[in-house]
Every structure is written in C-alpha cells, then in structure tokens.
Scaffold this motif. Structure first.
Motif, mmCIF file in Angstrom:
data_model
loop_
_atom_site.group_PDB
_atom_site.id
_atom_site.type_symbol
_atom_site.label_atom_id
_atom_site.label_comp_id
_atom_site.label_asym_id
_atom_site.label_seq_id
_atom_site.Cartn_x
_atom_site.Cartn_y
_atom_site.Cartn_z
ATOM 1 N N ALA A 18 0.829 -1.212 0.000
ATOM 2 C CA ALA A 18 0.000 0.000 0.000
ATOM 3 C C ALA A 18 0.859 1.255 0.000
ATOM 4 O O ALA A 18 0.569 2.233 -0.699
ATOM 5 C CB ALA A 18 -0.927 -0.012 1.215
ATOM 6 N N SER A 19 1.945 1.232 0.772
ATOM 7 C CA SER A 19 2.837 2.385 0.832
ATOM 8 C C SER A 19 3.509 2.634 -0.516
ATOM 9 O O SER A 19 3.606 3.776 -0.979
ATOM 10 C CB SER A 19 3.908 2.159 1.904
ATOM 11 O OG SER A 19 4.871 3.182 1.885
ATOM 12 N N LEU A 20 3.940 1.576 -1.177
ATOM 13 C CA LEU A 20 4.615 1.716 -2.463
ATOM 14 C C LEU A 20 3.653 2.162 -3.553
ATOM 15 O O LEU A 20 4.033 2.920 -4.454
ATOM 16 C CB LEU A 20 5.287 0.397 -2.848
ATOM 17 C CG LEU A 20 6.412 -0.065 -1.919
ATOM 18 C CD1 LEU A 20 6.951 -1.410 -2.366
ATOM 19 C CD2 LEU A 20 7.526 0.960 -1.865
ATOM 20 N N LEU A 21 2.420 1.710 -3.481
ATOM 21 C CA LEU A 21 1.418 2.154 -4.459
ATOM 22 C C LEU A 21 1.166 3.654 -4.331
ATOM 23 O O LEU A 21 0.944 4.342 -5.327
ATOM 24 C CB LEU A 21 0.117 1.371 -4.275
ATOM 25 C CG LEU A 21 0.143 -0.097 -4.727
ATOM 26 C CD1 LEU A 21 -1.158 -0.793 -4.340
ATOM 27 C CD2 LEU A 21 0.383 -0.208 -6.234
ATOM 28 N N LYS A 22 1.207 4.161 -3.097
ATOM 29 C CA LYS A 22 1.045 5.602 -2.887
ATOM 30 C C LYS A 22 2.187 6.382 -3.519
ATOM 31 O O LYS A 22 2.025 7.534 -3.918
ATOM 32 C CB LYS A 22 0.972 5.917 -1.382
ATOM 33 C CG LYS A 22 -0.330 5.489 -0.725
ATOM 34 C CD LYS A 22 -0.335 5.859 0.750
ATOM 35 C CE LYS A 22 -1.635 5.435 1.425
ATOM 36 N NZ LYS A 22 -1.618 5.754 2.879
ATOM 37 N N GLU A 23 3.349 5.741 -3.606
ATOM 38 C CA GLU A 23 4.512 6.375 -4.237
ATOM 39 C C GLU A 23 4.457 6.215 -5.760
ATOM 40 O O GLU A 23 5.391 6.611 -6.461
ATOM 41 C CB GLU A 23 5.808 5.755 -3.704
ATOM 42 C CG GLU A 23 6.051 5.966 -2.221
ATOM 43 C CD GLU A 23 6.389 7.403 -1.892
ATOM 44 O OE1 GLU A 23 7.001 8.086 -2.737
ATOM 45 O OE2 GLU A 23 6.019 7.859 -0.792
ATOM 46 N N GLU A 24 3.381 5.606 -6.250
ATOM 47 C CA GLU A 24 3.121 5.419 -7.684
ATOM 48 C C GLU A 24 4.088 4.447 -8.338
ATOM 49 O O GLU A 24 4.416 4.546 -9.527
ATOM 50 C CB GLU A 24 3.121 6.766 -8.426
ATOM 51 C CG GLU A 24 2.019 7.701 -7.948
ATOM 52 C CD GLU A 24 1.874 8.925 -8.827
ATOM 53 O OE1 GLU A 24 2.812 9.226 -9.604
ATOM 54 O OE2 GLU A 24 0.827 9.572 -8.739
ATOM 55 N N TYR A 25 4.545 3.434 -7.562
ATOM 56 C CA TYR A 25 5.286 2.336 -8.145
ATOM 57 C C TYR A 25 4.297 1.272 -8.619
ATOM 58 O O TYR A 25 3.176 1.171 -8.104
ATOM 59 C CB TYR A 25 6.227 1.697 -7.116
ATOM 60 C CG TYR A 25 7.317 2.593 -6.603
ATOM 61 C CD1 TYR A 25 8.306 3.095 -7.454
ATOM 62 C CD2 TYR A 25 7.386 2.925 -5.253
ATOM 63 C CE1 TYR A 25 9.318 3.913 -6.977
ATOM 64 C CE2 TYR A 25 8.399 3.741 -4.761
ATOM 65 C CZ TYR A 25 9.352 4.228 -5.633
ATOM 66 O OH TYR A 25 10.364 5.044 -5.153
ATOM 67 N N THR A 26 4.710 0.467 -9.575
ATOM 68 C CA THR A 26 3.979 -0.750 -9.907
ATOM 69 C C THR A 26 4.492 -1.827 -8.967
ATOM 70 O O THR A 26 5.705 -2.035 -8.851
ATOM 71 C CB THR A 26 4.230 -1.160 -11.366
ATOM 72 O OG1 THR A 26 3.742 -0.129 -12.234
ATOM 73 C CG2 THR A 26 3.511 -2.457 -11.700
ATOM 74 N N VAL A 27 3.573 -2.513 -8.267
ATOM 75 C CA VAL A 27 3.981 -3.423 -7.198
ATOM 76 C C VAL A 27 3.442 -4.827 -7.431
ATOM 77 O O VAL A 27 2.256 -5.011 -7.724
ATOM 78 C CB VAL A 27 3.486 -2.921 -5.822
ATOM 79 C CG1 VAL A 27 4.013 -3.828 -4.706
ATOM 80 C CG2 VAL A 27 3.921 -1.485 -5.581
ATOM 81 N N GLU A 28 4.321 -5.807 -7.309
ATOM 82 C CA GLU A 28 3.927 -7.207 -7.295
ATOM 83 C C GLU A 28 4.383 -7.813 -5.976
ATOM 84 O O GLU A 28 5.309 -7.305 -5.336
ATOM 85 C CB GLU A 28 4.546 -7.963 -8.468
ATOM 86 C CG GLU A 28 4.016 -7.533 -9.819
ATOM 87 C CD GLU A 28 4.530 -8.419 -10.935
ATOM 88 O OE1 GLU A 28 5.147 -9.461 -10.637
ATOM 89 O OE2 GLU A 28 4.305 -8.077 -12.109
ATOM 90 N N THR A 29 3.734 -8.915 -5.579
ATOM 91 C CA THR A 29 4.084 -9.554 -4.316
ATOM 92 C C THR A 29 4.232 -11.063 -4.497
ATOM 93 O O THR A 29 3.677 -11.647 -5.421
ATOM 94 C CB THR A 29 3.020 -9.286 -3.235
ATOM 95 O OG1 THR A 29 1.761 -9.835 -3.656
ATOM 96 C CG2 THR A 29 2.848 -7.798 -2.978
ATOM 97 N N ALA A 30 5.001 -11.654 -3.593
ATOM 98 C CA ALA A 30 5.139 -13.107 -3.517
ATOM 99 C C ALA A 30 5.210 -13.477 -2.045
ATOM 100 O O ALA A 30 5.917 -12.827 -1.274
ATOM 101 C CB ALA A 30 6.385 -13.577 -4.256
#
Length: 225
Positions: A18-30
């Motif tokens: 959520a924090s990285l999305l606010k920074e407007e990064y594209t985020v994937e998780t594993a």
C-alpha cells in the motif's frame, strides 16, 4: 518503476504494498519461495524487497540465482534475523542494502529511492528508437526533438516496448509488467488495446518513425517504419 515484495507475513506485505502504491510504483508480491522464484525467473524488476525466511525455501537462495543472472544489485533484504552472518552473506551475493525488522515505512521508502537513484546513475537515462527518445529521469517522450505528453501508463508501456524493441510482447506479459498484480482483477485485456491506440495517435500526430505491429491474438511489436 516496478517493485517485487517477497514477504510471507501477510500484514506486513500489504502495508508495504500500500505504501509503495502511494509512491506510484507498480507493485507485485510473492508470499513464498516457490512463487518468488517463479516471478524473478520470468520478469525483471527495478527493485526487489527480499525476506530471508520464506515458506518452502531461503531468500538467500533466490538472491544467489539473481546474482548468477546479474540482477542482484537492486535487492534490499528485509528480515527479522538480525544476524551478521546473514547480512554479510546477502551483501556478498550482491544485495544492495539490508533492513532489519521492525522498520519504519519511511525508512524503507528512502532506501528504495536510494537504490533506484544508484541504478539510474549506472545505466542509461534514455531509450531511443528511430526519431523517438524516452527520458527515464524526467518521464517524458520526445519525437523529432519535440516533447509529447504521456500519462503514466502510456509511459510505462512505451518504456517496456523500448526495452524489447523489435520483439513480440504478449498482452499478458505487458499487462503483468505495467499493471502488476492488479491485472488479475481485469475481465479481459482490452485496456491494453486502448493504451496502444492512444500511443499510435500520438506517434501519427508527431510523425514518429516507429509504430506498433499487431500479432493477432498474441500481442504487439514496436518496430521502425
């Protein structure tokens, strides 16, 4: 910029995402060793946040694979194991930084930005093809030396095509790179066609030397006319 978060603690993983999305990064998780290994084998990331202790394996094994592929210099290890041996091993394998849990999200964001700045300084700041130039630092496009405005998705998409110029890019790979994990929520991939259509209009209006070549049912190539 595309970031992969490899973390088995669900709450922490979602907070970081959520924090990285606010920074407007594209985020994937594993969430485990297997899914993380699969993603790093198939996709490239601008930064990887890597937990050491994972269900099914050890994060240092993933880092070892990344080192063999020359991709370990954009990794930040995040781990509860405040062990000097683990830290030294991770850095020997090429990790860029090491952050011990618990940590403040602001500190994590600062570490990520530092890694990305170093990576950009070491690499090219522009991507070029024909008479188009994509400035990665300023996130802007020039066609025949004239600025052409792009929205965020158009920029990310063109960036990916320029990294794979003259190569067939499948719709699924393109969606995964630009939209990340949120692609799974889409009923179809029509939104890709919409972005391609918008970019084509801008290419045509500015007399670009490049265009998208459609391969029916599969994807597109960025080629010179």
């Amino acid at each position: 910029m595309k970031i992969l978060v490899i973390e088995d603690e669900a709450d922490l993983r979602e907070i970081v995402k959520a924090s990285l999305l606010k920074e407007e990064y594209t985020v994937e998780t594993a969430a485990d060793y297997g899914s993380a290994l699969e993603k790093v084998a198939v996709y490239d990331y601008d930064c990887i946040l890597l937990d050491i202790m994972l269900p099914g394996g050890n994060g240092l094994q993933i880092l070892d694979q990344l080192k063999n592929e020359g991709k370990s210099d954009n990794v930040i290890i995040i781990s509860a194991k405040d062990s000097l041996d683990d830290k030294l091993k991770g850095l020997e394998l090429g990790a860029d930084d090491y952050l011990t849990k618990p940590f403040h999200i602001a500190e994590l964001n600062a570490r990520i930005k530092a890694v990305l700045r170093r990576k950009q300084r070491e690499g090219k700041h522009t991507l070029e093809m024909g008479n188009i130039v994509l400035d990665l630092n300023e996130r802007c496009l020039f066609i025949a030396q004239e600025p052409v405005p792009l929205n965020r998705k158009e920029f990310d998409m063109l960036n990916y095509f320029l990294l794979n110029k003259n190569r067939l890019v499948s719709k699924s790979a393109l969606a995964e790179h630009v939209w990340g994990d949120n692609t799974d929520q889409a009923d179809n991939l029509d939104f890709i066609y919409s972005q391609i259509k918008n970019l084509r209009k801008k290419f045509l209006a500015s007399h670009a030397d490049v265009d998208f070549e459609a391969v029916y049912g599969i994807g597109y190539k960025l080629v010179e006319k």
